[in-house]
Design a protein around this motif. Structure first.
Motif, short mmCIF file in Angstrom:
data_model
loop_
_atom_site.label_atom_id
_atom_site.label_comp_id
_atom_site.label_asym_id
_atom_site.label_seq_id
_atom_site.Cartn_x
_atom_site.Cartn_y
_atom_site.Cartn_z
N GLY A 49 0.78 -1.22 0.00
CA GLY A 49 0.00 0.00 0.00
C GLY A 49 0.82 1.28 0.00
N LEU A 50 2.03 1.23 0.62
CA LEU A 50 2.82 2.45 0.76
C LEU A 50 3.84 2.65 -0.35
CD1 LEU A 50 3.45 2.34 4.62
CD2 LEU A 50 1.83 3.77 3.37
N THR A 51 4.20 1.59 -1.07
CA THR A 51 5.18 1.75 -2.15
C THR A 51 4.54 2.50 -3.31
OG1 THR A 51 6.26 -0.32 -1.54
CG2 THR A 51 6.76 0.57 -3.72
N PRO A 52 5.05 3.63 -3.70
CA PRO A 52 4.42 4.41 -4.77
C PRO A 52 4.54 3.71 -6.12
CG PRO A 52 6.52 5.40 -4.17
CD PRO A 52 6.27 4.30 -3.18
N PRO A 53 3.53 3.81 -6.97
CA PRO A 53 3.62 3.22 -8.31
C PRO A 53 4.68 3.91 -9.14
CG PRO A 53 1.64 4.55 -8.12
CD PRO A 53 2.24 4.49 -6.75
N GLN A 54 5.19 3.17 -10.12
CA GLN A 54 6.22 3.70 -11.01
C GLN A 54 5.56 4.39 -12.20
OE1 GLN A 54 9.76 3.37 -10.32
NE2 GLN A 54 8.67 3.03 -8.40
N GLU A 55 5.94 5.64 -12.41
CA GLU A 55 5.36 6.43 -13.51
C GLU A 55 6.04 6.07 -14.82
OE1 GLU A 55 2.81 8.07 -10.84
OE2 GLU A 55 2.80 8.35 -13.02
N LEU A 56 5.23 5.87 -15.85
CA LEU A 56 5.75 5.51 -17.17
C LEU A 56 5.08 6.36 -18.24
CD1 LEU A 56 5.47 1.60 -16.86
CD2 LEU A 56 7.52 2.96 -16.48
N ALA A 57 5.73 6.44 -19.38
CA ALA A 57 5.15 7.07 -20.56
C ALA A 57 5.26 6.07 -21.71
CB ALA A 57 5.87 8.37 -20.92
N ILE A 58 4.14 5.52 -22.14
CA ILE A 58 4.12 4.48 -23.16
C ILE A 58 3.14 4.87 -24.26
CG2 ILE A 58 3.62 2.07 -23.64
CD1 ILE A 58 4.40 1.37 -20.82
N ALA A 59 3.60 4.85 -25.49
CA ALA A 59 2.76 5.19 -26.65
C ALA A 59 2.04 6.51 -26.46
CB ALA A 59 1.76 4.06 -26.91
N GLY A 60 2.75 7.49 -25.90
CA GLY A 60 2.18 8.80 -25.71
C GLY A 60 1.19 8.91 -24.57
N GLN A 61 1.10 7.88 -23.72
CA GLN A 61 0.15 7.87 -22.62
C GLN A 61 0.89 7.89 -21.29
OE1 GLN A 61 -3.03 8.10 -23.72
NE2 GLN A 61 -2.08 7.93 -25.75
N GLU A 62 0.36 8.65 -20.35
CA GLU A 62 0.90 8.68 -18.99
C GLU A 62 0.21 7.59 -18.17
OE1 GLU A 62 3.44 11.69 -19.92
OE2 GLU A 62 3.33 10.64 -17.97
N LEU A 63 1.01 6.70 -17.62
CA LEU A 63 0.44 5.64 -16.81
C LEU A 63 1.41 5.26 -15.71
CD1 LEU A 63 2.01 2.84 -17.90
CD2 LEU A 63 0.47 3.19 -19.79
N TRP A 141 9.13 -1.29 -9.41
CA TRP A 141 8.25 -1.17 -8.26
C TRP A 141 8.54 -2.28 -7.26
CZ3 TRP A 141 4.92 -4.41 -5.83
CH2 TRP A 141 4.08 -3.85 -4.88
N TYR A 142 8.72 -3.49 -7.76
CA TYR A 142 8.99 -4.62 -6.88
C TYR A 142 10.31 -4.43 -6.13
CZ TYR A 142 9.56 -9.50 -5.42
OH TYR A 142 9.73 -10.64 -4.68
N GLY A 143 11.31 -3.86 -6.81
CA GLY A 143 12.59 -3.61 -6.14
C GLY A 143 12.45 -2.60 -5.01
N TRP A 144 11.75 -1.49 -5.25
CA TRP A 144 11.52 -0.51 -4.20
C TRP A 144 10.69 -1.10 -3.06
CZ3 TRP A 144 14.40 3.46 -3.52
CH2 TRP A 144 14.97 4.13 -4.60
#
Length: 515
Positions: A49-63, A141-144
């Motif tokens: 719950g506390l580990t923040p998600p990893q921000e990515l930019a794929i095919a012009g989309q922010e996810l 994310w898994y590493g963090w």
């Protein structure tokens, strides 16, 4: 010399054995058991719950990619969060354990990178890169999260060690005759804390590694059967909109493809533009059922129709755009029965037939895989069709017709040999085609039974069979304009199979059928 060496080995291994036994005792002690349980039951969910998600930019989309909060169930699906819209469970990606991936997307951006993802020339490369980027993002994310869980475990262990030291001092104060020196208390506390730390960290990290392995396995296994976005997140059933004015005066109707339209026969009298475009004949399945039953039967079947293009959706044919057959069917009132003839066009059956004529052995893994893929897609479309037919007004009897075999395995006539320069169909290739036709029929029958619809199984004499009743062939041969379709006699046999099912059993109400 040997005795001395054995004593040296025993002397060296003695402290190791004592340390190992001490660790085992520590692992069985109540404080350590409670600590490990705390780290697993509280530390792992807190880390997720506390580990923040990893921000990515794929095919012009922010996810972003991370993990959804774990629940109390042993397994659960991954999740797609569409910002500002909804949360969608990804049913194919069932994961055992607490670590279930979560992808957050949106809002959707329209840009050049997004256009490249759906461009046929660049799409495969972009999608492959997107999958790799998602995988790498989850690994980060898994590493963090691993570092976070390790820090949580060490902090919990330090707190537990401090509490144990306080408990030891309290016991010492109550037993003054057994008091230890400060040096002894320090050494005892340090050794005990080290053993507790080793046990807690090892067991918690092993559990975390197992959760990661289960998440990876569930994701990989689930993605193997995914071929489209609909496979991944499911589909929303939308019945075709009713088309045209309400129609009355028909006891039955026929929907389907060229076999039901009976291409190659005499055209119907006063044919409409749709009749001509669809190749409907005067001895079509609907016409023959009407003659046998003494009913008016509406013919909506069209040559080239499939479930997506023809039955549930519009169909382009003869320079015209024909409305959905089911959409037209929804406007017909007073129907008692509907015959459904569908399947080969959805599988592009002609491709497999042509290939088997062309090669000596068409039983290869590539074409078998393609057939399996098309059959799975047909199964999904067929399920949607059945659900739509189950909602028709007046609850008519639905009769699903199975597909017929074109050849017997021992066929050796000109139709089996094929056109000039073709290898022809030998018994092995004919048996393969027959087995695939059986697989299609299994899907047709199982779906019909699920909704308690009737099944009509026509008995047409295959090509190369002797004309025992002297009525002529049931199936058009290669020298005909529409090979492998029923002849006029074959259309009568198809109609006979349907007529035998009309009124063969009262279908329950919709709610009962779905039960």
């Amino acid at each position: 010399m040997n005795g001395s060496a054995e004593r040296d080995v025993a002397f060296d291994n003695g402290p190791r054995r004592r340390r190992f036994r001490a660790v085992l005792r520590e692992a069985r002690s109540l404080p350590t058991v409670l600590l490990v349980a705390f780290c697993m039951l509280v530390g792992i969910p807190a880390t997720v719950g506390l580990t923040p998600p990893q921000e990515l930019a794929i095919a012009g989309q922010e996810l972003s990619v991370g993990a959804r909060p774990p629940g109390w169930s042993l397994s659960g699906p991954a999740q797609l969060v569409q910002i500002g819209n909804t949360r969608i469970d990804i049913a194919p990606l069932q994961v055992f354990g607490p670590l279930r991936p979560q992808l957050t997307l949106g809002p959707i951006q329209r840009n050049a990178a997004a256009a490249a993802a759906i461009d046929p020339s660049t799409g495969p490369h972009v999608r492959a890169g997107a999958m790799a980027a998602l995988g790498n993002g989850f690994l980060r994310w898994y590493g963090w999260a691993t570092l976070g869980l390790l820090a949580f475990t060490l902090a919990a262990t330090a707190a537990a060690g401090y509490i144990r030291v306080l408990a030891t001092l309290r016991r010492q104060s109550r037993t003054p005759h057994r008091q230890l020196s400060a040096s002894q208390l320090w050494q005892h506390g340090v050794a005990q804390s080290l053993r507790m730390t080793a046990v807690a960290v090892t067991l918690t990290m092993l559990a975390w590694a197992g959760a990661g392995a289960l998440a990876y396995d569930g994701t990989v296994q689930g993605l193997r059967g995914v071929r489209s976005l609909a496979d991944l997140v499911g589909t929303r059933h939308l019945a075709p909109m009713p088309v045209g004015p309400k129609v009355t005066g028909y006891a039955g109707a026929v929907i389907g493809d060229s076999r039901a339209a009976r291409v190659g026969g005499a055209p119907v009298a006063d044919a409409t533009e749709d009749d001509t475009a669809c190749g409907r004949s005067s001895d079509s399945l609907a016409a023959e059922i009407g003659r046998m039953q003494g009913d008016r039967v509406l013919n909506l079947a069209c040559s080239g129709a499939s479930i997506p293009s023809g039955l549930l959706g519009p169909q382009a044919r003869g320079g015209r755009t024909l409305p959905s057959q089911v959409g037209l069917l929804h406007q017909v009132r007073g129907l008692k029965y509907v015959a459904v003839v569908i399947g080969p066009n959805d599988l592009a059956w002609g491709d497999f037939l042509t290939y088997c004529y062309a090669v000596a052995d068409c039983h290869d893994n590539l074409t078998q895989g393609e057939f399996d893929y098309r059959l799975a897609a047909f199964d999904r479309d067929y399920g949607e069709l059945l659900q739509t037919l189950d909602d028709l007004p007046d609850r008519p009897q639905i009769i699903v017709m199975t597909s017929y075999d074109v050849f017997n395995p021992d066929a050796k006539c000109a139709d089996a040999k094929g056109p000039a320069n073709a290898n022809g169909l030998d018994p092995t290739n004919i048996s393969l085609l027959s087995s695939r036709n059986t697989a299609l029929n299994d899907v047709l029958v199982s779906g019909a039974h699920k909704y308690r619809f009737s099944v009509a199984t026509p008995r047409l004499a295959p090509l190369c069979s002797p004309d025992s009743d002297r009525l002529g062939a049931d199936i058009q041969g290669l020298d005909s304009a529409h090979p492998f379709h029923p002849t006029g006699i074959g259309s009568i046999r198809l109609a006979s199979a349907v007529v035998q099912q009309i009124g063969s059993g009262t279908q329950p109400a919709t709610a009962a059928r779905r039960g």
